[in-house]
Design a protein around this motif. Structure first.
Motif, short mmCIF file in Angstrom:
data_model
loop_
_atom_site.label_atom_id
_atom_site.label_comp_id
_atom_site.label_asym_id
_atom_site.label_seq_id
_atom_site.Cartn_x
_atom_site.Cartn_y
_atom_site.Cartn_z
N ALA A 133 -3.28 14.93 -78.19
CA ALA A 133 -4.55 15.62 -78.42
C ALA A 133 -5.46 15.31 -77.23
O ALA A 133 -5.94 14.18 -77.09
CB ALA A 133 -5.17 15.14 -79.73
N GLN A 141 -12.37 20.09 -82.01
CA GLN A 141 -12.25 19.67 -83.40
C GLN A 141 -13.57 19.14 -83.95
O GLN A 141 -13.94 19.42 -85.09
CB GLN A 141 -11.16 18.60 -83.53
CG GLN A 141 -9.73 19.12 -83.48
CD GLN A 141 -9.44 19.99 -84.69
OE1 GLN A 141 -9.48 21.23 -84.62
NE2 GLN A 141 -9.15 19.37 -85.81
N LYS A 276 -7.70 12.17 -83.27
CA LYS A 276 -6.56 12.08 -82.35
C LYS A 276 -5.34 11.51 -83.07
O LYS A 276 -4.23 12.04 -82.96
CB LYS A 276 -6.93 11.20 -81.16
CG LYS A 276 -5.83 11.08 -80.10
CD LYS A 276 -6.31 10.22 -78.93
CE LYS A 276 -5.23 10.02 -77.89
NZ LYS A 276 -4.91 11.26 -77.16
N ALA A 279 -4.06 14.09 -85.68
CA ALA A 279 -3.49 15.27 -85.03
C ALA A 279 -2.13 14.97 -84.41
O ALA A 279 -1.17 15.73 -84.58
CB ALA A 279 -4.45 15.80 -83.96
N GLN A 282 0.66 14.82 -86.84
CA GLN A 282 1.14 16.16 -87.21
C GLN A 282 1.94 16.79 -86.08
O GLN A 282 2.96 17.44 -86.31
CB GLN A 282 -0.04 17.05 -87.57
CG GLN A 282 -0.77 16.63 -88.84
CD GLN A 282 -1.95 17.53 -89.16
OE1 GLN A 282 -1.98 18.69 -88.77
NE2 GLN A 282 -2.93 16.99 -89.86
N TYR A 430 -1.17 20.24 -76.89
CA TYR A 430 -0.61 21.06 -77.96
C TYR A 430 -0.45 22.51 -77.52
O TYR A 430 0.58 23.15 -77.79
CB TYR A 430 -1.50 21.00 -79.21
CG TYR A 430 -0.94 21.78 -80.37
CD1 TYR A 430 0.20 21.34 -81.04
CD2 TYR A 430 -1.54 22.97 -80.77
CE1 TYR A 430 0.73 22.06 -82.09
CE2 TYR A 430 -1.01 23.70 -81.84
CZ TYR A 430 0.12 23.24 -82.49
OH TYR A 430 0.64 23.96 -83.53
#
Length: 439
Positions: A133, A141, A276, A279, A282, A430
């Protein structure tokens, strides 16, 4: 009963099974005697039917049934004892030529043998993406959170800086998606002009081609799948349902506590660190799935072996529920060949590296899953008895056991690849991961 195997080549063999009268006679007589005691035949008392009449009426069918039982049992035992690794099932060669009026019988079966091969997970390097991230994502975000928890003020019409809630529709393309979108998210001047000034209840026609700077936004806002999102070129109607401006929320302790609980986060830096962490956890799931898919593709491409193609085409044809022509069976084999090759590769990897899932591992895995789910609802320290009781209920459900077994099997295989495959780690954002991984 005598069973022999003759190798045709490395991938094909013929098994011959000879069954003599002495092998089946006692079983046939036993069944016929039972029939004599229990059969109802007009003109005879039960249990007093002449054996000749019983044999005439039932003898042939009992003979066929008992010989086939011996045949299947003997063939199964032979394959196990000889440790033959066969593909599909044995296929009878002379089934229609059997003379059931004779005393002795000879059956022949074609076998498709699994090929011998080695699997080298280090043969070719595969990219292992480490998705991070970056600062831009973290800033976005934080901005999204502030907007989400900000104050909404209703507006009369669409203008620069507003949020528009509405529904995209196109019956032919299967689009029916309610969404909230900022006017600034649209790309084309024509599209922005078409929406500007629209009021609640208005329906505006927009073209999807070039509607957004990134075609992936078609997934988010229009609800289409990944493949359809690329180059989507249809007209959609957009019904305006709300128009709002949003005053962004303050970054203060009240917001932090609302997001994560009291005093878990106490500053913007800690907020970004938390975002961070969550994310990247994930992202790891997505990059792991990509790694697994890529290693599988690499193994299929780089592990060379022959298959008993003609046997498998015939097996597909004979095992089909519906009649299938030779051409159809060949086409079906071509469609399934890649999957079959990977089944053989995966089976060899699991057998040689002890990657099978045990019952204890499955039970342990279910306990971990239960514990994680309970933690989400604030139960941070469940007792062993509580975990065992829930796990026992799960393990009694075949569908749940199957689902958990598949997950654990995948996890073990993925971990093996991470530790043993030839990987080249690549750190990317990402957005770059999405572009590279799914281009």
């Amino acid at each position: 009963m005598d069973i022999k195997k003759k190798d045709i080549d490395a991938l094909n063999a013929v098994v011959t099974v000879e069954i003599k009268k002495d092998d089946y006679q006692s079983n046939v007589e036993k069944v016929l005697n039972n029939y004599r005691k229990t059969a109802n035949i007009p003109g005879f008392r039960k249990g007093h039917i002449p054996m000749g009449m019983v044999k005439k009426q039932y003898g042939q069918s009992v003979l066929v049934e008992e010989v086939n039982k011996l045949l299947q049992e003997g063939l199964h035992k032979f394959l196990n004892e000889e440790k033959l690794d066969v593909l599909g099932n044995p296929l009878p060669k002379n089934e229609t030529a059997i003379d059931w009026k004779s005393d002795d019988f000879t059956f022949e079966f074609d076998l498709g043998l699994a090929p011998k091969f080695d699997v080298d997970v280090k043969k070719k390097a595969v990219t292992n993406y480490k998705v991070v991230a970056d600062d831009e994502m973290l800033d976005n975000q934080v901005k999204t959170i502030r907007k989400q928890y900000g104050k909404l003020t209703s507006q009369d019409a669409v203008a620069k800086g507003v949020e528009i809630t509405g529904t995209f529709s196109n019956d032919e393309a299967g689009i029916e998606k309610s969404t909230t979108i900022e006017l600034d998210a649209l790309k084309g001047k024509t599209q922005i002009k078409a929406l500007t000034g629209a009021k609640v209840g208005d329906v505006v026609t927009l073209k999807t081609k070039g509607l957004f700077a990134d075609d992936h936004d078609n997934q988010k806002y229009l609800g289409v799948d990944h493949d359809a999102a690329h180059g989507l070129d249809v007209e959609v109607s957009f019904k305006v349902e709300e128009v709002n401006t949003r005053e962004m929320a303050e970054l203060n302790q009240e917001l932090f506590d609302k997001l994560f609980g009291k005093d878990v986060v106490t500053s913007e830096d800690e907020l970004k660190a938390k975002i961070k962490e969550d994310a990247e956890q994930q992202f790891m799931q997505q990059s792991d799935q990509k790694l697994l898919n890529d290693v599988v593709e690499s193994l299929i491409e780089n592990t060379k072996f022959d298959l008993p193609t003609q046997f498998l085409e015939r097996w597909i044809q004979t095992s089909s529920e519906k009649p299938m022509t030779d051409e159809e069976a060949k086409a079906e084999f071509e469609r399934s060949e890649k999957g079959l090759r990977y089944q053989l590769i995966e089976g060899k990897l699991r057998a040689e590296n002890n990657l099978q899932v045990t019952f204890d591992e499955l039970k342990d895995y279910s306990r971990q899953m239960i514990k994680a789910q309970m933690a989400q609802f604030g139960q941070m320290d469940p007792s062993d008895e509580e975990l065992d009781n829930i796990a026992a209920r799960i393990m009694s459900n075949q569908e749940e056991v199957k689902r958990l077994s598949e997950q654990l099997n995948t996890n073990k295989l993925l971990q093996y690849f991470k530790e043993n495959a030839k990987l080249k780690t690549k750190e990317v954002s990402y957005d770059k991961f999405i572009k590279e991984a799914y281009a």
